[in-house]
Write a protein that holds these residues in place. Sequence first.
Motif, PDB file in Angstrom:
ATOM      1  N   ALA A 157       0.796  -1.226   0.000  1.00  0.00           N
ATOM      2  CA  ALA A 157       0.000   0.000   0.000  1.00  0.00           C
ATOM      3  C   ALA A 157       0.833   1.282   0.000  1.00  0.00           C
ATOM      4  N   PRO A 158       1.933   1.380   0.747  1.00  0.00           N
ATOM      5  CA  PRO A 158       2.712   2.629   0.691  1.00  0.00           C
ATOM      6  C   PRO A 158       3.243   2.921  -0.722  1.00  0.00           C
ATOM      7  N   LEU A 159       3.688   1.884  -1.417  1.00  0.00           N
ATOM      8  CA  LEU A 159       4.158   2.086  -2.790  1.00  0.00           C
ATOM      9  C   LEU A 159       3.003   2.449  -3.714  1.00  0.00           C
ATOM     10  N   ALA A 160       1.836   1.881  -3.452  1.00  0.00           N
ATOM     11  CA  ALA A 160       0.656   2.224  -4.237  1.00  0.00           C
ATOM     12  C   ALA A 160       0.319   3.705  -4.076  1.00  0.00           C
ATOM     13  N   LEU A 161       0.364   4.185  -2.839  1.00  0.00           N
ATOM     14  CA  LEU A 161       0.072   5.602  -2.596  1.00  0.00           C
ATOM     15  C   LEU A 161       1.081   6.511  -3.283  1.00  0.00           C
ATOM     16  N   GLU A 162       2.320   6.102  -3.289  1.00  0.00           N
ATOM     17  CA  GLU A 162       3.352   6.882  -3.973  1.00  0.00           C
ATOM     18  C   GLU A 162       3.030   6.995  -5.471  1.00  0.00           C
ATOM     19  N   ALA A 163       2.641   5.895  -6.079  1.00  0.00           N
ATOM     20  CA  ALA A 163       2.294   5.907  -7.503  1.00  0.00           C
ATOM     21  C   ALA A 163       1.034   6.747  -7.752  1.00  0.00           C
ATOM     22  N   ILE A 164       0.060   6.649  -6.857  1.00  0.00           N
ATOM     23  CA  ILE A 164      -1.184   7.420  -7.014  1.00  0.00           C
ATOM     24  C   ILE A 164      -0.911   8.912  -6.872  1.00  0.00           C
ATOM     25  N   ARG A 165      -0.018   9.288  -5.994  1.00  0.00           N
ATOM     26  CA  ARG A 165       0.340  10.712  -5.862  1.00  0.00           C
ATOM     27  C   ARG A 165       0.910  11.238  -7.185  1.00  0.00           C
ATOM     28  N   LYS A 166       1.658  10.409  -7.886  1.00  0.00           N
ATOM     29  CA  LYS A 166       2.194  10.805  -9.191  1.00  0.00           C
ATOM     30  C   LYS A 166       1.071  10.963 -10.209  1.00  0.00           C
ATOM     31  N   VAL A 167       0.100  10.064 -10.157  1.00  0.00           N
ATOM     32  CA  VAL A 167      -1.063  10.177 -11.050  1.00  0.00           C
ATOM     33  C   VAL A 167      -1.760  11.507 -10.807  1.00  0.00           C
ATOM     34  N   LEU A 168      -2.050  11.783  -9.540  1.00  0.00           N
ATOM     35  CA  LEU A 168      -2.813  12.988  -9.205  1.00  0.00           C
ATOM     36  C   LEU A 168      -2.020  14.268  -9.465  1.00  0.00           C
ATOM     37  N   ALA A 169      -0.702  14.184  -9.402  1.00  0.00           N
ATOM     38  CA  ALA A 169       0.124  15.351  -9.739  1.00  0.00           C
ATOM     39  C   ALA A 169       0.007  15.666 -11.226  1.00  0.00           C
ATOM     40  N   LEU A 170      -0.109  14.624 -12.035  1.00  0.00           N
ATOM     41  CA  LEU A 170      -0.251  14.824 -13.482  1.00  0.00           C
ATOM     42  C   LEU A 170      -1.671  15.207 -13.867  1.00  0.00           C
ATOM     43  N   GLU A 171      -2.641  14.504 -13.270  1.00  0.00           N
ATOM     44  CA  GLU A 171      -4.052  14.699 -13.617  1.00  0.00           C
ATOM     45  C   GLU A 171      -4.890  14.562 -12.346  1.00  0.00           C
ATOM     46  N   PRO A 172      -5.219  15.658 -11.691  1.00  0.00           N
ATOM     47  CA  PRO A 172      -5.929  15.614 -10.406  1.00  0.00           C
ATOM     48  C   PRO A 172      -7.282  14.908 -10.441  1.00  0.00           C
ATOM     49  N   ASP A 173      -7.925  14.846 -11.592  1.00  0.00           N
ATOM     50  CA  ASP A 173      -9.243  14.208 -11.681  1.00  0.00           C
ATOM     51  C   ASP A 173      -9.176  12.909 -12.486  1.00  0.00           C
ATOM     52  N   TYR A 174      -8.038  12.235 -12.423  1.00  0.00           N
ATOM     53  CA  TYR A 174      -7.852  11.015 -13.216  1.00  0.00           C
ATOM     54  C   TYR A 174      -8.832   9.934 -12.756  1.00  0.00           C
ATOM     55  N   PRO A 175      -9.530   9.284 -13.697  1.00  0.00           N
ATOM     56  CA  PRO A 175     -10.520   8.266 -13.331  1.00  0.00           C
ATOM     57  C   PRO A 175      -9.924   7.150 -12.464  1.00  0.00           C
ATOM     58  N   ARG A 176     -10.623   6.849 -11.387  1.00  0.00           N
ATOM     59  CA  ARG A 176     -10.322   5.767 -10.448  1.00  0.00           C
ATOM     60  C   ARG A 176      -9.092   6.009  -9.563  1.00  0.00           C
ATOM     61  N   ALA A 177      -8.369   7.101  -9.742  1.00  0.00           N
ATOM     62  CA  ALA A 177      -7.188   7.343  -8.905  1.00  0.00           C
ATOM     63  C   ALA A 177      -7.585   7.484  -7.436  1.00  0.00           C
ATOM     64  N   ARG A 178      -8.625   8.227  -7.167  1.00  0.00           N
ATOM     65  CA  ARG A 178      -9.056   8.426  -5.775  1.00  0.00           C
ATOM     66  C   ARG A 178      -9.606   7.122  -5.188  1.00  0.00           C
ATOM     67  N   TYR A 179     -10.226   6.302  -6.021  1.00  0.00           N
ATOM     68  CA  TYR A 179     -10.704   4.999  -5.574  1.00  0.00           C
ATOM     69  C   TYR A 179      -9.526   4.156  -5.075  1.00  0.00           C
ATOM     70  N   TYR A 180      -8.482   4.051  -5.888  1.00  0.00           N
ATOM     71  CA  TYR A 180      -7.324   3.254  -5.490  1.00  0.00           C
ATOM     72  C   TYR A 180      -6.576   3.875  -4.309  1.00  0.00           C
TER      73      TYR A 180
END
Length: 145
Positions: free
Chosen positions: A31-54
Amino acid sequence: MTAALLVCAMLQVPADQYLADARRHLDREQAPLALEAIRKVLALEPDYPRARYYAGLAHLKLAQFDAAVEQLSAELKRSPKDGEAYYYRGIAETARQNFQRAERDFRRALVLVPTSPGVRFQLGKLLVDTGRAAEAAPLLERTIQ
């Protein structure tokens, strides 16, 4: 476009790759690595589909229930018919002992995903835990059938 900008654009990992990385990390219970990857997603695209779900799932796995509710709520604003997001937010609300909110989320998930045994089980368990075993019985019976 200058050569430097072109190189930067070519090296940029797209958000979908970061989200795939996050999903892979979640599957591996990282999970910590998952959050790190998701933070990168949200930095690129704050409203990226399913990012907040994951992100919500990752926080849930880390027992960070307030953050899980926050992320899953953001996902539900974006996608109000996401039965899985209601289900997982219900689990987080149960962990926070917000039983009325959890019940509301499980019932909404059941409407959206009526064949889910997990949703029926969690709602039934919540009803038993809150003293409503008679109401829970049909849900739990359908779960084991």
